[in-house]
Design a protein around this motif. Structure first.
Motif, PDB file in Angstrom:
ATOM      1  N   UNK A 190       0.744  -1.465   0.050  1.00  0.00           N
ATOM      2  CA  UNK A 190      -0.157   0.188   0.062  1.00  0.00           C
ATOM      3  C   UNK A 190       0.762   1.168  -0.046  1.00  0.00           C
ATOM      4  N   UNK A 191       0.558   2.362  -0.843  1.00  0.00           N
ATOM      5  CA  UNK A 191       0.948   3.386  -1.044  1.00  0.00           C
ATOM      6  C   UNK A 191       2.382   3.364  -1.726  1.00  0.00           C
ATOM      7  N   UNK A 192       3.087   2.267  -2.201  1.00  0.00           N
ATOM      8  CA  UNK A 192       4.289   2.169  -2.905  1.00  0.00           C
ATOM      9  C   UNK A 192       4.399   3.276  -4.017  1.00  0.00           C
ATOM     10  N   UNK A 193       3.495   3.172  -4.966  1.00  0.00           N
ATOM     11  CA  UNK A 193       3.600   4.149  -6.186  1.00  0.00           C
ATOM     12  C   UNK A 193       3.524   5.697  -5.925  1.00  0.00           C
ATOM     13  N   UNK A 194       2.621   5.850  -4.745  1.00  0.00           N
ATOM     14  CA  UNK A 194       2.563   7.446  -4.369  1.00  0.00           C
ATOM     15  C   UNK A 194       4.175   7.809  -3.466  1.00  0.00           C
ATOM     16  N   UNK A 195       4.508   6.739  -2.945  1.00  0.00           N
ATOM     17  CA  UNK A 195       5.824   7.193  -2.114  1.00  0.00           C
ATOM     18  C   UNK A 195       6.989   7.351  -3.232  1.00  0.00           C
ATOM     19  N   UNK A 196       6.797   6.635  -4.400  1.00  0.00           N
ATOM     20  CA  UNK A 196       8.061   6.642  -5.150  1.00  0.00           C
ATOM     21  C   UNK A 196       7.487   7.951  -6.172  1.00  0.00           C
ATOM     22  N   UNK A 197       6.304   8.235  -6.206  1.00  0.00           N
ATOM     23  CA  UNK A 197       6.202   9.371  -7.474  1.00  0.00           C
ATOM     24  C   UNK A 197       6.453  10.606  -6.523  1.00  0.00           C
ATOM     25  N   UNK A 198       6.350  10.613  -5.205  1.00  0.00           N
ATOM     26  CA  UNK A 198       6.655  11.898  -4.565  1.00  0.00           C
ATOM     27  C   UNK A 198       8.105  12.049  -4.446  1.00  0.00           C
ATOM     28  N   UNK A 199       8.600  10.883  -4.279  1.00  0.00           N
ATOM     29  CA  UNK A 199      10.315  10.814  -3.869  1.00  0.00           C
ATOM     30  C   UNK A 199      10.766  11.528  -5.120  1.00  0.00           C
ATOM     31  N   UNK A 200      10.429  10.982  -6.467  1.00  0.00           N
ATOM     32  CA  UNK A 200      11.211  11.391  -7.874  1.00  0.00           C
ATOM     33  C   UNK A 200      10.624  12.218  -8.731  1.00  0.00           C
ATOM     34  N   UNK A 201       9.393  12.423  -8.266  1.00  0.00           N
ATOM     35  CA  UNK A 201       8.444  13.493  -9.219  1.00  0.00           C
ATOM     36  C   UNK A 201       8.236  12.991 -10.565  1.00  0.00           C
ATOM     37  N   UNK A 202       8.100  11.574 -10.586  1.00  0.00           N
ATOM     38  CA  UNK A 202       7.834  10.947 -11.816  1.00  0.00           C
ATOM     39  C   UNK A 202       6.552   9.914 -11.493  1.00  0.00           C
ATOM     40  N   UNK A 203       5.690   9.886 -12.500  1.00  0.00           N
ATOM     41  CA  UNK A 203       4.366   9.027 -12.260  1.00  0.00           C
ATOM     42  C   UNK A 203       4.710   7.609 -12.176  1.00  0.00           C
ATOM     43  N   UNK A 204       4.329   6.887 -11.378  1.00  0.00           N
ATOM     44  CA  UNK A 204       4.303   5.633 -11.271  1.00  0.00           C
ATOM     45  C   UNK A 204       3.131   4.912 -11.249  1.00  0.00           C
ATOM     46  N   UNK A 205       3.069   3.806 -12.268  1.00  0.00           N
ATOM     47  CA  UNK A 205       1.671   3.019 -12.369  1.00  0.00           C
ATOM     48  C   UNK A 205       2.119   1.488 -11.684  1.00  0.00           C
ATOM     49  N   UNK A 206       1.044   1.029 -11.041  1.00  0.00           N
ATOM     50  CA  UNK A 206       0.972  -0.525 -10.768  1.00  0.00           C
ATOM     51  C   UNK A 206       0.439  -1.088 -11.877  1.00  0.00           C
ATOM     52  N   UNK A 207       0.947  -2.207 -12.327  1.00  0.00           N
ATOM     53  CA  UNK A 207       0.342  -3.102 -13.410  1.00  0.00           C
ATOM     54  C   UNK A 207      -0.930  -3.445 -12.948  1.00  0.00           C
ATOM     55  N   UNK A 208      -1.760  -3.840 -14.014  1.00  0.00           N
ATOM     56  CA  UNK A 208      -3.172  -4.452 -13.772  1.00  0.00           C
ATOM     57  C   UNK A 208      -3.439  -5.596 -12.853  1.00  0.00           C
ATOM     58  N   UNK A 209      -2.264  -6.425 -13.284  1.00  0.00           N
ATOM     59  CA  UNK A 209      -2.403  -7.683 -12.521  1.00  0.00           C
ATOM     60  C   UNK A 209      -0.922  -7.924 -12.220  1.00  0.00           C
ATOM     61  N   UNK A 210      -0.209  -7.391 -11.289  1.00  0.00           N
ATOM     62  CA  UNK A 210       1.226  -7.201 -10.863  1.00  0.00           C
ATOM     63  C   UNK A 210       1.775  -8.689 -10.683  1.00  0.00           C
ATOM     64  N   UNK A 211       1.027  -9.407 -10.060  1.00  0.00           N
ATOM     65  CA  UNK A 211       1.414 -10.752  -9.710  1.00  0.00           C
ATOM     66  C   UNK A 211       1.546 -11.680 -10.669  1.00  0.00           C
TER      67      UNK A 211
END
Length: 340
Positions: free
Chosen positions: A297-318
């Motif tokens: 939870x919150x990984x994409x948001x943390x990385x986006x805030x840190x690097x100022x680049x959008x992060x996207x989680x795959x639809x079916x990451x597993x």
């Protein structure tokens, strides 16, 4: 029994934590990468989920083995047993008149050595494969996500599995830059175990730590949707009496902070080396996350805030790596990045 069964091609994501097998774009097996072995006969008595429930609970006559460590085969014999068992379970059990005649494509870490690649090939061939191809996991993840890996455009993919986090910049059908670090699901579990021991004087096993990670795993101390605290009952190491504590997502975020920071550092290191034109493409389209770690939870948001680049989680990451491996299997002649 149909002869067609024995010419089926299999796409395999041979992961440290889980193994996924696809046939004709369909997931036919998704099981923990673990095997239970009889100590006397040295023969497998259970694989996958059946073996996992025995893990850390077995008697002296049985041992459970996770054949892969940090994304590569650490126990060749156990790996062969597991791969053979999974292939049979997926639909390729040997018939008395015929032998399976499989072509297999397997996802491997991008930093695999020649020795490690050979171990994967040998284990697969010993399990009955006719031809074995391999694909680096970030490339497979990119295909599984749906990216055009052959386009003259930069894409960045981060696959966080059980043993490794694979970070790669992909363009024109090749991996331009890559880094494989041993900070992933197993390390997250160990972080949780260490925290509970230090904070509450209780000791929990890998399985319990994984359940905590799934139930309340987070990398941010504040979430819009807060999961309920997860109750854990164990022995107090000081009093030897049972104790129940409720682990919150804020606590998990705190104990995972250093490991996530290591992943952030590796991402920054790769971005610093990325050619300007590819860097521009990545900033425009964003960075893609796959693997079980992407579900924190919150990984994409943390990385986006840190690097100022959008992060996207795959639809079916597993299943992103497995589906990308399956796509590569259907286009063996097209993709020259496959390892034969």
């Amino acid at each position: 029994m149909s002869l067609g069964l024995f010419s089926q091609d299999l796409a395999i994501d041979l992961g440290t934590a889980n193994t996924v097998i696809l046939i004709n774009d369909k997931v036919v097996l998704d099981q923990p990468s673990i095997v239970a072995i009889d100590n006397k006969s040295n023969k497998p008595i259970a694989i996958g989920q059946e073996a996992k429930v025995m893990h850390e609970k077995v008697n002296p006559t049985i041992k459970t083995v996770r054949p892969l460590k940090d994304g590569v085969i650490a126990d060749f014999t156990a790996a062969e047993m597991m791969i053979r068992g999974f292939i049979e379970r997926a639909g390729g059990k040997r018939h008395f008149l015929f032998s399976p005649n499989y072509r297999i494509v397997i996802g491997i870490p991008s930093g695999s050595t020649e020795v490690e690649i050979r171990a994967v090939r040998d284990s697969s061939e010993a399990a009955g494969a006719k031809s074995v191809y391999m694909i680096h996991e970030p490339m497979a993840a990119a295909l599984g996500i749906g990216l055009d890996v052959e386009a003259p455009k930069g894409n960045m993919v981060i696959d966080i599995g059980g043993g490794t986090a694979e970070i790669a910049v992909i363009s024109l059908g090749g991996i331009v830059l890559q880094e494989s670090i041993k900070v992933a699901g197993d390390v997250f579990n160990a972080d949780i175990q260490n925290y509970l021991k230090q904070q509450y004087n209780i000791r929990v096993g890998e399985s319990t730590a994984e359940k905590i990670k799934i139930a309340v795993g987070s990398v941010l101390p504040q979430l819009d949707e807060e999961p309920e605290p997860y109750p854990v009952t164990s022995q107090n190491l000081v009093t030897s009496r049972p104790i129940t504590v409720k682990v919150t997502y804020q606590e998990v975020a705190m104990c995972l902070d250093k490991s996530i920071a290591r992943i952030e550092s590796s991402i920054i290191h790769i971005l610093e080396q990325t050619p300007p034109e590819l860097y521009s493409d990545i900033v425009e389209t964003g960075i893609y996350l796959s693997g079980g770690g992407a579900l924190l939870r919150g990984l994409a948001k943390r990385l986006s805030d840190t690097l100022n680049i959008p992060f996207h989680v795959a639809d079916d990451p597993l299943h992103a790596v497995a589906r990308g491996t399956c796509h590569a299997l259907k286009n063996l002649e097209r993709y020259n990045f496959l390892i034969r």
